[in-house]
Design an enzyme around this catalytic site. Structure first.
Site, mmCIF file in Angstrom:
data_model
loop_
_atom_site.group_PDB
_atom_site.id
_atom_site.type_symbol
_atom_site.label_atom_id
_atom_site.label_comp_id
_atom_site.label_asym_id
_atom_site.label_seq_id
_atom_site.Cartn_x
_atom_site.Cartn_y
_atom_site.Cartn_z
ATOM 1 N N TRP A 10 9.821 -0.162 -10.649
ATOM 2 C CA TRP A 10 10.395 -2.212 -10.377
ATOM 3 C C TRP A 10 11.689 -2.389 -10.227
ATOM 4 O O TRP A 10 11.240 -3.468 -9.854
ATOM 5 C CB TRP A 10 10.191 -3.114 -11.307
ATOM 6 C CG TRP A 10 8.318 -2.886 -12.153
ATOM 7 C CD1 TRP A 10 7.317 -2.108 -11.076
ATOM 8 C CD2 TRP A 10 7.384 -3.677 -12.389
ATOM 9 N NE1 TRP A 10 6.108 -2.399 -11.164
ATOM 10 C CE2 TRP A 10 5.625 -2.975 -12.228
ATOM 11 C CE3 TRP A 10 7.885 -4.310 -13.760
ATOM 12 C CZ2 TRP A 10 4.997 -4.082 -13.157
ATOM 13 C CZ3 TRP A 10 6.597 -5.539 -14.546
ATOM 14 C CH2 TRP A 10 5.450 -4.527 -13.952
ATOM 15 N N GLU A 104 21.026 4.996 -6.985
ATOM 16 C CA GLU A 104 21.275 3.254 -7.607
ATOM 17 C C GLU A 104 22.459 3.105 -8.803
ATOM 18 O O GLU A 104 23.292 3.046 -8.693
ATOM 19 C CB GLU A 104 20.355 1.732 -7.708
ATOM 20 C CG GLU A 104 19.817 2.049 -6.572
ATOM 21 C CD GLU A 104 17.912 1.385 -6.254
ATOM 22 O OE1 GLU A 104 18.008 1.216 -7.160
ATOM 23 O OE2 GLU A 104 17.369 1.714 -4.885
ATOM 24 N N GLY A 180 14.411 1.244 -0.265
ATOM 25 C CA GLY A 180 14.834 0.360 0.414
ATOM 26 C C GLY A 180 15.505 -0.115 1.725
ATOM 27 O O GLY A 180 15.728 -1.129 2.002
ATOM 28 N N GLY A 241 9.485 2.363 -5.088
ATOM 29 C CA GLY A 241 10.084 0.935 -5.074
ATOM 30 C C GLY A 241 9.558 -0.140 -4.967
ATOM 31 O O GLY A 241 9.163 -0.939 -5.629
ATOM 32 N N GLY A 242 10.355 -1.167 -3.413
ATOM 33 C CA GLY A 242 9.656 -2.236 -3.358
ATOM 34 C C GLY A 242 7.888 -2.850 -3.329
ATOM 35 O O GLY A 242 7.225 -3.202 -3.784
HETATM 36 P P1 13P Z 1 11.892 1.805 -2.037
HETATM 37 O O1 13P Z 1 10.513 2.102 -2.283
HETATM 38 O O2 13P Z 1 12.573 0.301 -2.106
HETATM 39 O O3 13P Z 1 12.534 2.715 -0.496
HETATM 40 O O4 13P Z 1 12.331 2.619 -3.095
HETATM 41 C C1 13P Z 1 12.172 3.696 -3.423
HETATM 42 C C2 13P Z 1 13.464 4.263 -4.877
HETATM 43 O O5 13P Z 1 14.288 3.744 -5.135
HETATM 44 C C3 13P Z 1 11.976 4.062 -6.204
HETATM 45 O O6 13P Z 1 12.590 4.900 -7.064
#
Ligand code: 13P
Length: 256
Positions: A10, A104, A180, A241-242
């Protein structure tokens, strides 16, 4: 036989009330799939609520089965580490998984392979299953060094971790340029890296461990691309992620 594993990261999204509502909504709409493991990884502030609400929903709804993970932790047991959370604290909440070494955290919060290695050791000691994230930047990929860079991360991040400890590990291959951005790696490119990671695990450990290792792909996973990613032989799941903070999208991914 590797059981597919889909986890939602999340990130810094959804407050405590939104997390509770998400889980209740997910349970309400959940279609039973016996052959898949599912986890959600909310921010620290919602972990306690998430564990309780998941337990409540499982008690009410027999088909509902998800696990709760954290997005990070520190490797020390306790002490003067303002703002940090220890593995023992997570364990006492009933947390089953922890994401370690997300790009990140490496890029924005100064995580190194050494701290990642310490965190994996600490999580394993507390029987929290780590999801180790690795993956290259666009520059490294364009220079043709994606595989060597990622395998080097694996060797450093798993330094001095024994065969008996490593079996509960999940590895998530997350190319940084795909996170992302809406641009996912092609299933073929993602599979090639996951296969190389499995090969490296075979070299460090043995064939049995590498064949049982769950390797996820992460980076712009969505309902429209999950099926082709999951069809690849070395991709066993996804770290989302998103699309993991929208109940309908996350469910569509789980029901790929
Ligand atoms: P997204 O699915 O938003 O590209 O993010 C991937 C992610 O960093 C999952 O840990």
């Amino acid at each position: 036989m590797r059981i597919p594993f889909i986890a939602g990261n999340w990130k810094m999204n959804l407050n405590n009330n939104e997390a509770i509502k998400f889980i209740q909504d997910m349970s309400f709409k959940f279609e039973n799939r016996n052959n898949i493991k599912i986890a959600i990884c909310p921010p620290f502030t919602s972990l306690r609520s998430a564990v309780i609400v998941v337990e409540d929903e499982i008690a009410k709804n027999e088909g509902f089965k998800i696990m709760v993970g954290a997005q990070n932790m520190y490797f020390e047991e306790s002490g003067a580490y303002t703002g940090e959370v220890s593995p023992g604290m997570l364990k006492s909440l009933g947390i089953e998984y922890v994401i370690i070494g997300h790009s990140e955290r490496r890029e924005l919060f100064g995580e190194t392979d050494e701290s990642v290695n310490n965190k994996i050791k600490a999580a394993l000691k507390h029987e929290i299953k780590p999801i180790l994230c690795v993956g290259e930047t666009l520059k490294i990929r364009e220079e043709g060094n994606a595989v060597s860079y990622t395998l080097n991360q694996i060797r450093k991040d798993l330094k001095d971790i024994s065969k008996s400890e490593v079996s509960s590990l999940t590895i998530a291959y997350e190319p940084i340029w795909a996170i992302g951005t809406g641009k996912n790696a092609t299933p073929q490119d993602a599979n090639e890296m996951c296969k190389a990671i499995r090969g490296e695990i075979r070299k460090i450990y043995d064939n049995g461990i590498s064949e049982n290792l769950i390797i996820q792909y992460g980076g712009s996973v969505k309902p429209s691309n999950i099926k082709e990613l999951m069809a690849m032989p070395d991709i066993d799941g996804a770290l989302v992620g998103g699309a993991s903070i929208k109940v309908d999208d996350f469910l569509a991914i789980i029901n790929y």
